[in-house]
Design a protein around this motif. Structure first.
Motif, PDB file in Angstrom:
ATOM      1  N   ILE A   1       0.850  -1.184   0.000  1.00  0.00           N
ATOM      2  CA  ILE A   1       0.000   0.000   0.000  1.00  0.00           C
ATOM      3  C   ILE A   1       0.888   1.238   0.000  1.00  0.00           C
ATOM      4  CG2 ILE A   1      -1.777   1.270   1.290  1.00  0.00           C
ATOM      5  CD1 ILE A   1      -2.701  -1.480   0.234  1.00  0.00           C
TER       6      ILE A   1
ATOM      7  N   ASP B   1      -2.248  -7.059  12.560  1.00  0.00           N
ATOM      8  CA  ASP B   1      -3.281  -6.851  11.547  1.00  0.00           C
ATOM      9  C   ASP B   1      -4.213  -5.739  12.022  1.00  0.00           C
ATOM     10  OD1 ASP B   1      -5.345  -6.914   9.715  1.00  0.00           O
ATOM     11  OD2 ASP B   1      -5.907  -8.994  10.109  1.00  0.00           O
TER      12      ASP B   1
ATOM     13  N   SER C   1      -6.295  -8.627   5.420  1.00  0.00           N
ATOM     14  CA  SER C   1      -5.465  -8.210   6.543  1.00  0.00           C
ATOM     15  C   SER C   1      -4.534  -7.082   6.121  1.00  0.00           C
ATOM     16  CB  SER C   1      -4.624  -9.393   7.039  1.00  0.00           C
ATOM     17  OG  SER C   1      -5.459 -10.437   7.483  1.00  0.00           O
ATOM     18  N   LEU C   2      -4.311  -6.134   7.025  1.00  0.00           N
ATOM     19  CA  LEU C   2      -3.450  -4.983   6.759  1.00  0.00           C
ATOM     20  C   LEU C   2      -2.331  -4.966   7.797  1.00  0.00           C
ATOM     21  CD1 LEU C   2      -3.333  -2.421   4.907  1.00  0.00           C
ATOM     22  CD2 LEU C   2      -4.428  -1.209   6.796  1.00  0.00           C
TER      23      LEU C   2
ATOM     24  N   LEU D   1      -8.727  -2.234  -3.335  1.00  0.00           N
ATOM     25  CA  LEU D   1      -8.508  -3.523  -2.684  1.00  0.00           C
ATOM     26  C   LEU D   1      -9.721  -4.402  -2.925  1.00  0.00           C
ATOM     27  CD1 LEU D   1      -7.193  -2.216   0.756  1.00  0.00           C
ATOM     28  CD2 LEU D   1      -5.829  -3.016  -1.175  1.00  0.00           C
TER      29      LEU D   1
ATOM     30  N   CYS E   1       3.607  -0.792   4.414  1.00  0.00           N
ATOM     31  CA  CYS E   1       2.251  -1.292   4.640  1.00  0.00           C
ATOM     32  C   CYS E   1       1.900  -2.319   3.563  1.00  0.00           C
ATOM     33  CB  CYS E   1       1.278  -0.115   4.586  1.00  0.00           C
ATOM     34  SG  CYS E   1      -0.442  -0.556   4.870  1.00  0.00           S
ATOM     35  N   TYR E   2       1.310  -3.449   3.992  1.00  0.00           N
ATOM     36  CA  TYR E   2       0.944  -4.516   3.068  1.00  0.00           C
ATOM     37  C   TYR E   2      -0.481  -4.989   3.332  1.00  0.00           C
ATOM     38  CZ  TYR E   2       5.918  -4.717   2.157  1.00  0.00           C
ATOM     39  OH  TYR E   2       7.193  -4.386   1.810  1.00  0.00           O
ATOM     40  N   TYR E   3      -1.170  -5.328   2.246  1.00  0.00           N
ATOM     41  CA  TYR E   3      -2.522  -5.877   2.328  1.00  0.00           C
ATOM     42  C   TYR E   3      -2.501  -7.300   1.799  1.00  0.00           C
ATOM     43  CZ  TYR E   3      -7.487  -6.598   1.588  1.00  0.00           C
ATOM     44  OH  TYR E   3      -8.766  -7.112   1.627  1.00  0.00           O
TER      45      TYR E   3
END
Length: 120
Positions: A7, A62, A76-77, A21, A105-107
């Motif tokens: 992200i 998360d 999940s973030l 998303l 940041c990852y989704y």
């Protein structure tokens, strides 16, 4: 192998980033809280209606886990400290200048998160 999306993070406080998303567009609003020394994240739908406000950015957790709003992304973030200098296994929560430099940041989409949990 799981599909994970990075992200975009802000270059300054009080910045909005639009992200798609799971086929839905969300606005991520990033705010640096100077008095407490942490980043805050709020999510809005495409019309600008708040989904969740004031999530404290914490590395290795998360952020969407306890969000009960049905409009929230289903996955999940996570934030991860990608520096090698951290002594904590998850890293250190980001300082004012650390997002996009040390902390990212990852989704993970819901179906992928379920597959990871199941060991697939």
């Amino acid at each position: 192998m799981a599909t994970v999306y990075q992200i975009p993070v802000p270059v300054a406080s009080n910045e909005d980033v639009r992200v798609q998303l799971d086929g839905t567009t969300y606005t991520f609003r990033w705010l640096w809280i100077a008095r407490d020394g942490h980043w805050s994240l709020s999510l809005y739908d495409v019309e600008g209606t708040a989904i969740v406000s004031g999530l404290r950015v914490v590395v290795g957790w998360d952020l969407l886990l306890d969000v009960s709003n049905e409009s929230a992304p289903a996955g999940s973030l996570y934030f991860f400290d990608e520096s090698t200098s951290s002594t904590n296994v998850y890293g250190t929560d980001p300082g004012e200048d650390d997002l996009g430099d040390r902390v990212f940041c990852y989704y993970v989409p819901a179906d992928q998160a379920a597959a990871i949990s199941a060991g697939e």
